[in-house]
Scaffold this active site. Structure first.
Site, PDB file in Angstrom:
ATOM      1  N   LYS A 195       0.789  -1.197   0.211  1.00 57.60           N
ATOM      2  CA  LYS A 195       0.029   0.040  -0.508  1.00 57.60           C
ATOM      3  C   LYS A 195       0.871   1.222   0.197  1.00 57.60           C
ATOM      4  O   LYS A 195       0.822   2.434  -0.595  1.00 57.60           O
ATOM      5  CB  LYS A 195      -0.867  -0.135   1.223  1.00 57.60           C
ATOM      6  CG  LYS A 195      -1.703   0.984   1.086  1.00 57.60           C
ATOM      7  CD  LYS A 195      -2.760   1.224   2.728  1.00 57.60           C
ATOM      8  CE  LYS A 195      -3.203  -0.217   2.988  1.00 57.60           C
ATOM      9  NZ  LYS A 195      -5.084  -0.846   2.291  1.00 57.60           N
ATOM     10  N   ARG A 253      -3.097   2.840   8.791  1.00 60.26           N
ATOM     11  CA  ARG A 253      -2.847   1.658   7.798  1.00 60.26           C
ATOM     12  C   ARG A 253      -1.562   0.686   8.443  1.00 60.26           C
ATOM     13  O   ARG A 253      -0.780   1.470   7.618  1.00 60.26           O
ATOM     14  CB  ARG A 253      -3.504   1.796   6.712  1.00 60.26           C
ATOM     15  CG  ARG A 253      -5.067   1.942   6.777  1.00 60.26           C
ATOM     16  CD  ARG A 253      -5.042   2.350   5.258  1.00 60.26           C
ATOM     17  NE  ARG A 253      -6.788   2.753   4.466  1.00 60.26           N
ATOM     18  CZ  ARG A 253      -6.785   4.069   4.962  1.00 60.26           C
ATOM     19  NH1 ARG A 253      -6.097   4.891   4.422  1.00 60.26           N
ATOM     20  NH2 ARG A 253      -8.475   4.293   4.407  1.00 60.26           N
ATOM     21  N   SER A 299       0.212 -39.763 -32.765  1.00 62.24           N
ATOM     22  CA  SER A 299      -1.217 -39.288 -32.578  1.00 62.24           C
ATOM     23  C   SER A 299      -1.127 -39.403 -31.338  1.00 62.24           C
ATOM     24  O   SER A 299      -1.203 -40.698 -30.706  1.00 62.24           O
ATOM     25  CB  SER A 299      -2.175 -38.726 -33.024  1.00 62.24           C
ATOM     26  OG  SER A 299      -3.036 -38.092 -32.491  1.00 62.24           O
ATOM     27  N   CYS A 320      -4.448 -35.961 -29.768  1.00 64.46           N
ATOM     28  CA  CYS A 320      -5.723 -36.055 -30.055  1.00 64.46           C
ATOM     29  C   CYS A 320      -6.587 -36.062 -29.072  1.00 64.46           C
ATOM     30  O   CYS A 320      -7.494 -36.613 -28.963  1.00 64.46           O
ATOM     31  CB  CYS A 320      -6.401 -36.893 -31.480  1.00 64.46           C
ATOM     32  SG  CYS A 320      -5.700 -38.503 -31.082  1.00 64.46           S
TER      33      CYS A 320
END
Lengths: 929, 929
Positions: free
Chosen positions: A58, A128, A818, A886
């Site tokens: 921050k 904070r 494949s 595939c």
């Protein structure tokens, strides 16, 4: 207290030395004003991560905005180094720190012209916590530090707004009490509740100035009772205690637990941010609001947001008052609006991303309180990424990397309307097997689904315990599919993905009463014909008809982004498609070939099933061959359509794969219906009825005999794929003939045909050799008959571990590989996916035994290692061997990254996942750079 | 014709040069007398293989015997080089060859004092082909070369035995005609048949001298008719034509085809052997016979054989006359017998093996015609190997290598009597899944089998379509098991091997009619109670009761041989045993540990099954735990027995492996019997009957529901092994508790307990971690309770490809690996063994797609590669990791050789295969030296 007690991270050491040198005195610099960020940056050698380490997230952000010239309320940050020193010294501020903090307050006083504790012109600040990484369990905000009785009284005099001032004051006491001094917050809340009751009002907003004055007094009494001391009137004492409270909160139980869980080191420490309070509710010339630098829904380049005149930030968020659109600010405060536009542009340019900003206008002065990258829809993400490239803010590569592949799904499938979903609770959750939303009335069988959809034009969701090949016509007619059984690769899931139908499967808690035409989930019962909605993207099911949103793949921004992705990716993207219409869609979506055409899907079509069954039931070889030959013209027609659709691109056709029993009625159905028929036989009948019954029994008996003969204990590991092709070579030859005749016909039409014939389920090179011989003979025969020469490839699936392990031998015969990663995963893990995905695999994921479902994302260590062996050995044996995938994984981004690393040539996935795969492939390539 | 035409193999070239140098003339030496073998050996540099290459196998053997001083009828060999030269020159003898052959005949004449073609003292010779490798299709023998009308006439005068001489003469004409001149042999045979008819006799032996004289005349007429020339009277012409015929036969169609098939090179050529004829039927001081140098059945060191006084060799073989035992020769011709004994010893010493010899005594002179290594039984093989070591003939290593592991089986199982088997035809053939012979009456169910065997003391063969766990009591009671379904690893096969019961399974042609209590194979029907015999060693089934022979493992020679094997082997040999009695047997057979105790087998025992079912059917967790706890004392008792039996040796106990549905009735049975019960319900019943029926329906319905819930499409890949242990951790804990309580109890008794706990079906290291945590906790609990410390190991099966592929990770947790190659083969090949072994796998082996059944012998390229990865990665992660194998392959010699190469620590097999494995492990080690 000595400085040696300070934990010495490298950053801190450098800082220490540099400071010691710079200041020429013993104490380090622990406090930086926001605009001193350059000093910090210089100190750590320009590394912004280290700036964040010292100032916290921050603090760094506020400092960064300040440096950009953005109007941020002035303030300073006490470093994480100070926190560490404080904790290491047994909760004592390191030497000089407090003095620096006081100096910083004085610097703010100078900047704002206000003075801390001065009733005439009081400076109020917030305090904070702010660690490097945001973290629950850290100290909450304390607002309005600097208020005390004197200041409050004078403020009321000056503003005339006692209600406003007492509200600020009681907040300070409440926050300070609960946060700094550990007074239970409930005690404070009880006072307010009591006050509301006494005043007879419902909300805090209705309480009067007097009420708040009483509340403030009571809060101070509570403070004294619980802490044994008066609420500190001295602003510096307030500030000192607040600072300490932030430091201490670093070691709160909750913070430690969170850091342990999130793996955040315990020695980072937290910074403390002190910032001037600004008030949007100070006058009608004041306002507060939130804004996005671009439209978060559509991505259009225009400021978008909400604001309230004379209000606090929480009023905007809480939705108590009706907020105004930001365009109204343009009308009411045109100069402020222009300034805000300018700031927004500046922030976007700096952060190179769309910003989500909080702002306050105090008496005509604009302040930015926070900025961060804004959340947005997939559609906006794509447009913003593309626009920012055009605006020169980011590069094409950044644009491509910014859009997640999964976000592309948004453009492909209808989505449930987000607002409508928020308002309802899902009734069940199943496996999210095919993305997109579907809404329709429940139909419990395929015929009903089809009739209602086609004849009555109704929107239908088909609901079944599980689906079978003869349910496909109903699934096609339905908007979506819902099943109570089955896994990620069940029939329902495969078909749904294939046709882009949203689907949720394996909803175990759903019971379907097919006879009663109703389904029940817990106490809820839904009858056939009632509406349901489902979201295949997350697996949720809703009762009733929810509104849907239908996006469009032809979004020009998406097309542009995907075209950039294509420039970067190295993997080809092909599609799995069995029918010409799928092939056309795949091509439209950017597919560069067909990686898998499953020829058996063609066998399931209604007019072909009887022929297929005739082939299986044949008692003699000639009878069998006759049936096979009847299939030839159908298959030839199928392939012609595919070749036309894929003119100029490769088409991989896989020969028949599934076990034959899949084309016959199931064993259980036959056994049960035979038992039933036999019972019926025992009742009185006419001769004609008797004859009919007996005929039916005979037919089923014949089917049953064949099914029993084909029945296997583990069909997944049984007689299918190449094994079938070897046992019935006529089938292989018929399919090869169909492919080559279709190719010849298409070439005559002028189509550029590139067939590749693929053999499934190889485990030994000899299987491939046997099939190759049959194929070559038949192919030559056709080519001779037709007087043509076809260029084709002959290859194989790698979907059995042994095929991967002996890929070197196999590549001597196969011209391409494949990977069938569905089956490869099953056999490598020894898991039957259909059984396991609704069974122990859920438990495994639940208990973290497996990180991910290996059927969704390739298991890199096991299956991936086999793939690597296959690629390496295969290409050693046949340099340049074409290797693709595939399996279902071909459309999964994480798996695509693995395929990229393995140097595959392409991934092949269902047409609907082609755009996702294009983007994922680009991500994989860019991640490597 | 030039010498360049001679094919020049290196041997031949060397020979050529050496010869040219030696003789100082152009022609090479093509002909060697038997006693000139030293010249040949010198020529080829002492390599006996090359001697065989030049002289052929037979020629080299005869020359070798001659050199040893064995009385071999004198003769010579025309070399293969001559044959090649002849063929290369277009069927012309190479220069000088014929002259050398004539010279060699003259040398024989000198040695024998007989003369070729001299009627007064004729030399008769045989002519035989003799290539390096024996080969069908080569020229047959021609006997009695040198006979013609004049010689025959004078021989008759001198011997007075016209019948003998005309028989010799007609044989020469017949052999010469058919073999050399291609006259169809049927024509000659027709003449003899006609003569028998005319004489009214049945056999050639009854034909008179006159008959043979007529036959001889007719044969010469036939010769003239078919060849257009007279039968050559000139002995040298006979010899020349016979030599040419042998050469030409090298290129006969049949010889070429055989060489192609057997992979024998076509350029080797054949030699020609010419040898003096000797006659055992010349006088009563003549004899002929065959003998083994040791007893071929028992291996005892004594000459054994048969002979006939005054007879031809073929008379002994043909069995026309009753032969005498060789001991009779000792009585009748003691000097000859002593000489023969001496020769036998000499040959054994030379060939370092038992010899099979042919001999002839011609007028009191002993001639050896042939010797070769003798065929023998397994029993004789073992004894001879051991005796020969004691006699100093061979080394221990040679003895060990000489006995094949499979031969050890002989000592373990009853065998069908070899003579009885010869006399009958088997009725069927199935898979030879468990070796040994069994004879008994057919029983078609387990209860009948048990009753008949136990109560009636009958010998029983249990015959079933397939067996299930609740058939085990019948299988144990039966002598053997026969099934019509199932493969090499079916339940029947596994249990049979486990208990050493001979078994034949998967006899597809056998149909079993359980209702009719009969089985049929083709037309043959065998009723329950009728006798059958089966041979589990070769898978053959016989009708009726064949006699059996029961050998003994405690054969002292075998024990000695195995103890030598133990000296050489590097692999440990452990056993798979579930019960103390198996463990004891395994130890007796030499097992060094238990590599696999399958705890589930204990669950199948009749008194435990109801408890196991209670566990599975439990509706609540407490109910389930109650059942599990009831199993604890049983399991503890089981383990105590095992630990006692294996005092001082490791015992690997595998936690529960099979899917739960295996403990319940089968789905099909339940569905069918429910359908049946419902039909029965529709008939009239009393209330009591009705109640009973309904109760039965309810029970079965409950079972069915559970079975349906547990039902999996592919149970082999389903919820079993570690997956079960993770889903029901109480089961794991109960088993662990039983193991550790048993260990504590045994240690108190003074037993040295070495438990190793093994987790089955791991595919991911996290599964193992989860189980390890449960195990360690429970083990510690028990050890604390008992106040003892147990040394144990924790390890895992490697039986899933992924486990092998991630063995490095797994070895971080596991202290030992054991390959479960049954399942590893199934998953690596993607083959369900139960389905495939009676299905496409048969076709694959039949068509040569697979060389061997991968479930019998480890597939080296696929499964073996995974094993190698696992061993390498496992030992890299944990040096010295103990790795073994407990799959069925652990008892297969070829697989044991692979395990040796992979450097496993041990193989574990069924107790009955332990001796085989010990020998096979020694073979593997010695083969490497």
């Amino acid at each position: 207290m000595s400085t040696e007690a300070v934990p010495a991270t490298p950053v801190v050491s450098e800082a220490k030395e540099a400071e010691a040198h710079h200041n020429g005195k013993a104490s380090l610099k622990y406090v930086y004003l926001f605009h001193e960020v350059d000093q910090v940056e210089e100190l750590v050698g320009g590394d912004w991560e280290e700036v964040r380490g010292l100032l916290g997230g921050k603090g760094a952000n506020l400092a960064d905005m300040t440096r950009l010239g953005i109007p941020v309320p002035p303030g300073f940050t006490v470093t994480t180094q100070a926190c560490n020193a404080y904790l290491a010294a047994g909760e004592k501020f390191p030497p000089g720190m407090w003095e620096q903090e006081v100096e910083a307050v004085q610097a703010i006083e100078e900047m704002t012209g206000k003075k801390f504790g001065d009733p005439e012109n009081p400076l109020l600040v917030s305090c904070r916590s702010g660690a490097k990484f945001s973290m629950p369990g850290m100290m909450d905000t304390i607002l309005n530090i600097g208020l005390n009785d004197d200041v409050a009284a004078r403020m009321i005099e000056r503003s005339g707004d006692a209600r406003f001032v007492y509200d600020l004051y009681r907040r300070l006491v409440q926050m300070f009490g609960s946060v700094v001094m550990d007074v239970p917050d409930e005690v404070f809340e009880a006072v307010i509740t009591g006050r509301r009751r006494k005043a007879g009002v419902e909300s805090d907003a209705e309480l009067s100035a007097e009420d708040w004055q009483v509340v403030t007094r009571k809060f101070k009494e509570i403070f004294r009772t619980y802490t044994g001391m008066d609420f500190p009137a001295d602003p510096y004492e307030q500030l000192r205690l607040a600072t300490e409270a932030v430091f201490k909160s670093w070691n709160s139980k909750r913070a430690i637990a969170y850091r342990n869980a999130a793996g955040i080191p315990h020695d980072l420490g937290t910074a403390v941010n002190i910032q001037t309070m600004v008030f949007g509710n100070m006058s009608d010339n004041s306002a507060t609001g939130v804004a996005m630098s671009r439209n978060a829904s559509t991505g259009e380049p225009e400021l978008e947001g909400d604001f309230l005149i004379n209000a606090q930030g929480e009023d905007v968020v809480a939705g108590i008052r009706h907020t105004e659109r930001l365009s109204k600010l343009k009308e009411e405060m045109p100069e402020i609006y222009a300034e805000f536009e300018e700031i927004s542009r500046k922030l976007e340019k700096h952060y190179r991303n769309m910003q989500d900003m909080e702002f306050t206008i105090e008496d005509g002065k604009l302040w930015l309180l926070q900025t961060r990258d804004g959340k947005r829809t997939a559609q906006a993400e794509v447009r913003i990424a593309v626009d920012m490239v055009d605006e020169g803010l980011i590069s094409k590569k950044e644009a491509v990397m910014r859009v997640q592949p999964a976000q592309v799904d948004f453009f492909l499938h209808p989505q449930l309307d987000a607002a409508a979903v928020k308002a309802v609770t899902p009734i069940a959750k199943g496996l999210n097997v095919s993305p997109g939303a579907a809404v329709g009335v429940v139909a419990f069988d395929a015929d009903t689904a089809e009739r209602w959809a086609k004849e009555d034009g109704r929107q239908v969701i088909m609901v079944r315990p599980e689906t079978k090949p003869d349910d496909v016509h109903g699934m096609l007619a339905a908007n979506g599919i819902l099943t109570s059984r089955g896994g990620r690769t069940s029939h329902a899931a495969l078909v749904a993905r294939q046709f882009g139908k949203p689907a949720v499967v394996g909803v175990g808690e759903m019971e379907i009463d097919l006879d009663g035409r109703a389904m029940s989930i817990g106490d809820l019962t839904i009858k056939e014909g009632e509406w349901i909605s489902l979201d295949g993207t997350n697996g949720l099911v809703y009762a009733g008809k929810l509104p849907t949103v239908v996006p469009n793949i032809n979004n020009p921004y998406l097309l542009k982004l995907l075209s950039w992705a294509d420039e970067f990716r190295k993997l080809g993207v092909w599609a799995n498609a069995d029918y010409p219409r799928d092939a056309e869609r795949a091509r439209e979506y950017g597919a560069e070939g067909i990686g898998l055409c499953r020829t058996e899907h063609m066998f399931f079509e209604p007019e072909r099933m009887p022929i297929v069954q005739q082939m299986i039931m044949a008692k003699t070889k000639p009878e069998q061959i006759e049936a096979i030959n009847k299939l030839l013209p159908f298959q030839r027609g199928d392939f012609e359509g595919l070749f036309r659709a894929m003119d100029g691109q490769p088409v991989i056709i896989r020969l028949l794969d599934p076990p034959l029993h899949e084309f016959l009625p199931s064993y259980d159905d036959l056994v049960l219906s035979l038992a039933d028929l036999k019972v019926r036989l025992q009742h009185g009948h006419t001769m004609a009825e008797m004859d009919e019954l007996l005929g039916e029994i005979r037919t089923k008996q014949r089917f049953l005999e064949r099914v029993e003969a084909l029945r296997e204990l583990n069909p997944m590991l049984g007689t299918r794929g190449v094994r079938l092709g070897i046992l019935i070579p006529e089938l292989t030859r018929m399919q090869v003939r169909a492919i080559f005749e279709a190719a010849c016909n298409c070439i005559r039409e002028g189509v550029d045909v590139r067939p590749e014939v693929m053999i499934p389920l190889i485990s030994h090179v000899n299987e491939l050799k046997v099939q190759q011989a049959a194929l070559e003979e038949e192919a030559k025969l056709v080519m001779t008959e037709q007087g043509m020469e076809i260029n084709y490839k002959f290859g194989t699936m790698i979907e059995i571990p042994r095929a991967a392990l002996t890929a070197g031998e196999i590549a001597e015969v196969a011209q391409f590989f494949s990977f069938g990663t569905n089956d490869l995963t099953q056999t490598t893990f020894g898991i039957s996916r259909d059984d396991a995905e609704s069974g122990f695999l859920l438990e495994y994921q639940h208990r973290g035994i497996l990180d991910a479902n290996p059927f969704a994302t390739i298991d890199a260590n096991g299956v991936g290692r086999l793939m690597e062996i296959a690629v390496t050995d295969g290409r050693n044996a046949r340099p340049g061997l074409e290797v693709g995938i595939c399996g279902e994984h071909g459309g999964d981004p994480a798996s695509i990254a693995i395929c990229h690393k393995l140097n595959l040539n392409y991934v092949s996935c269902s047409p609907f996942r082609v755009p996702i795969a294009r983007l994922a492939a680009a991500h994989a390539a860019l991640a490597e750079e």
